[in-house]
Design a protein around this motif. Structure first.
Motif, PDB file in Angstrom:
ATOM      1  N   HIS A 260       0.854  -1.315   0.120  1.00 34.78           N
ATOM      2  CA  HIS A 260      -0.061  -0.008   0.010  1.00 34.78           C
ATOM      3  C   HIS A 260       0.944   1.201   0.148  1.00 34.78           C
ATOM      4  O   HIS A 260       2.133   1.112   0.094  1.00 34.78           O
ATOM      5  CB  HIS A 260      -0.849   0.013   1.315  1.00 34.78           C
ATOM      6  N   HIS A 261       0.338   2.298  -0.005  1.00 32.82           N
ATOM      7  CA  HIS A 261       0.940   3.780   0.193  1.00 32.82           C
ATOM      8  C   HIS A 261       0.201   4.692   0.974  1.00 32.82           C
ATOM      9  O   HIS A 261      -0.728   5.451   0.458  1.00 32.82           O
ATOM     10  CB  HIS A 261       0.912   4.242  -1.546  1.00 32.82           C
ATOM     11  N   LEU A 262       0.144   4.263   2.057  1.00 37.15           N
ATOM     12  CA  LEU A 262      -0.678   5.023   3.194  1.00 37.15           C
ATOM     13  C   LEU A 262      -0.488   6.546   3.055  1.00 37.15           C
ATOM     14  O   LEU A 262      -1.423   7.048   3.202  1.00 37.15           O
ATOM     15  CB  LEU A 262      -0.515   4.425   4.524  1.00 37.15           C
ATOM     16  N   ALA A 263       0.859   7.041   3.123  1.00 33.42           N
ATOM     17  CA  ALA A 263       1.027   8.475   3.158  1.00 33.42           C
ATOM     18  C   ALA A 263       0.346   9.120   2.056  1.00 33.42           C
ATOM     19  O   ALA A 263      -0.569  10.123   2.000  1.00 33.42           O
ATOM     20  CB  ALA A 263       2.224   8.779   3.169  1.00 33.42           C
ATOM     21  N   LEU A 264       0.323   8.557   0.714  1.00 31.18           N
ATOM     22  CA  LEU A 264      -0.179   9.233  -0.351  1.00 31.18           C
ATOM     23  C   LEU A 264      -1.504   8.987  -0.344  1.00 31.18           C
ATOM     24  O   LEU A 264      -2.405  10.062  -0.770  1.00 31.18           O
ATOM     25  CB  LEU A 264       0.335   8.583  -1.569  1.00 31.18           C
ATOM     26  N   ASP A 265      -2.300   7.807   0.092  1.00 31.05           N
ATOM     27  CA  ASP A 265      -3.742   7.487  -0.031  1.00 31.05           C
ATOM     28  C   ASP A 265      -4.266   8.542   1.072  1.00 31.05           C
ATOM     29  O   ASP A 265      -5.400   9.257   0.576  1.00 31.05           O
ATOM     30  CB  ASP A 265      -3.915   6.032   0.453  1.00 31.05           C
ATOM     31  N   TYR A 266      -3.883   8.704   2.339  1.00 34.88           N
ATOM     32  CA  TYR A 266      -4.574   9.587   3.067  1.00 34.88           C
ATOM     33  C   TYR A 266      -4.358  11.065   2.636  1.00 34.88           C
ATOM     34  O   TYR A 266      -5.541  11.799   2.944  1.00 34.88           O
ATOM     35  CB  TYR A 266      -3.802   9.419   4.699  1.00 34.88           C
TER      36      TYR A 266
END
Length: 289
Positions: A260-266
């Protein structure tokens, strides 16, 4: 006879509403009204509570909306798990599908939220809200986050159904908290998108038509059902611009532990929610005319 009480001399501490040491007497001096940004959080919370209180009178929406995600998991998920037609990197398809259905059910709740604000306009409620000191952004934000809380209730139902079907979900409290934040932010954006459309078309019939026209393209143009790598190039571009894809990526990464890419997603979800609140707030006055 008892003597009449002596009126305080002008300029005395009592007349000025002060105690002997010069501080304001809280019994005589009214509190200052909160203004500006300090009043915004309280107004947002108040509007959110008002919206959620409607569930106490009619919970039918929550029950009926639980049917569709259950059918997706029971029929579509179980069938394609056996077919093994969609490559998911070793993850059972029903596990892969569950986060997408959580995002889908949240979007379906939020995307028709504008109908409610049109009903409030027709009933005269919206006009009364707009003449209060409450900022328009607070009205929209309260409604948006109330939509997020409703979607969160729906997400809990889907997670329970998925767990009963044997989906390997995480129960880490911090990860579940991250799931809740992603659901609320995504629902806030889609509810603001609906209220923005309501401010443009102004009628429930037009909003229903547009909502039905964009719901399925948003769903199928995301990574909710299949990996982005399987899509044609033009659909991959649509998926990249679709906030639902980032919401699904967060849910899948937190619940299943997939890449996943949590920082980008959020960041995308937060910016999308802020943009949605700004757009809906700017059109709220036009809706109330």
């Amino acid at each position: 006879m008892s003597e009449a009480p002596v009126a305080p001399r002008p300029g005395s501490a009592d007349a000025a509403g002060l105690v002997p040491d010069g501080r304001p007497d809280p019994l005589l001096t009214p509190p200052r009204a909160r203004t500006g940004w300090r009043v915004l959080p309280a107004r947002v919370v108040a509007m959110c509570v008002v919206e959620l209180q409607k569930l106490r009178h009619d919970r039918t929406e929550l029950y009926t909306r639980a049917i569709q995600p259950a059918l997706w998991l029971l029929i579509f998920g179980e069938t394609f798990t056996r077919l093994k037609a969609i490559p998911t990197g070793g993850t059972p398809y029903i596990d892969y599908l569950a986060p997408g259905i959580i995002a889908q059910s949240a979007m379906f709740i939020a995307i028709f939220y504008g109908i409610q604000i049109i009903w409030e306009r027709d009933a005269g409620i919206l006009t009364k809200l707009l003449v209060t000191p409450t900022p328009r952004a607070a009205l929209i934000t309260g409604k948006a986050f109330a939509s997020g809380v409703k979607a969160l209730i729906q997400a809990v139902v889907v997670i329970v159904i998925a767990a009963l079907l044997g989906v390997a979900l995480t129960w880490n409290p911090l990860r579940l908290l991250g799931v809740a934040v992603a659901v609320i932010l995504g629902s806030a954006f889609f509810s603001c998108l609906s209220m923005t459309i309501a401010g443009i078309v102004l009628t429930r019939d037009r909003l229903m038509g547009i909502g039905q026209a964009i719901t399925m393209p948003l769903f199928f143009g995301s990574n909710a059902l299949y990996p982005v790598a399987l899509m044609p190039g033009w659909l991959q571009a649509v998926s990249t611009a679709n906030p639902l894809s980032y919401q699904v990526d967060v849910l899948r990464g937190l619940l299943l532990g997939t890449p996943h890419h949590l920082a980008l997603d959020y960041a995308v979800l937060l910016l999308a929610a802020a943009a949605g609140i700004t757009a809906a707030s700017s059109l709220l006055g036009r809706l109330a005319r």
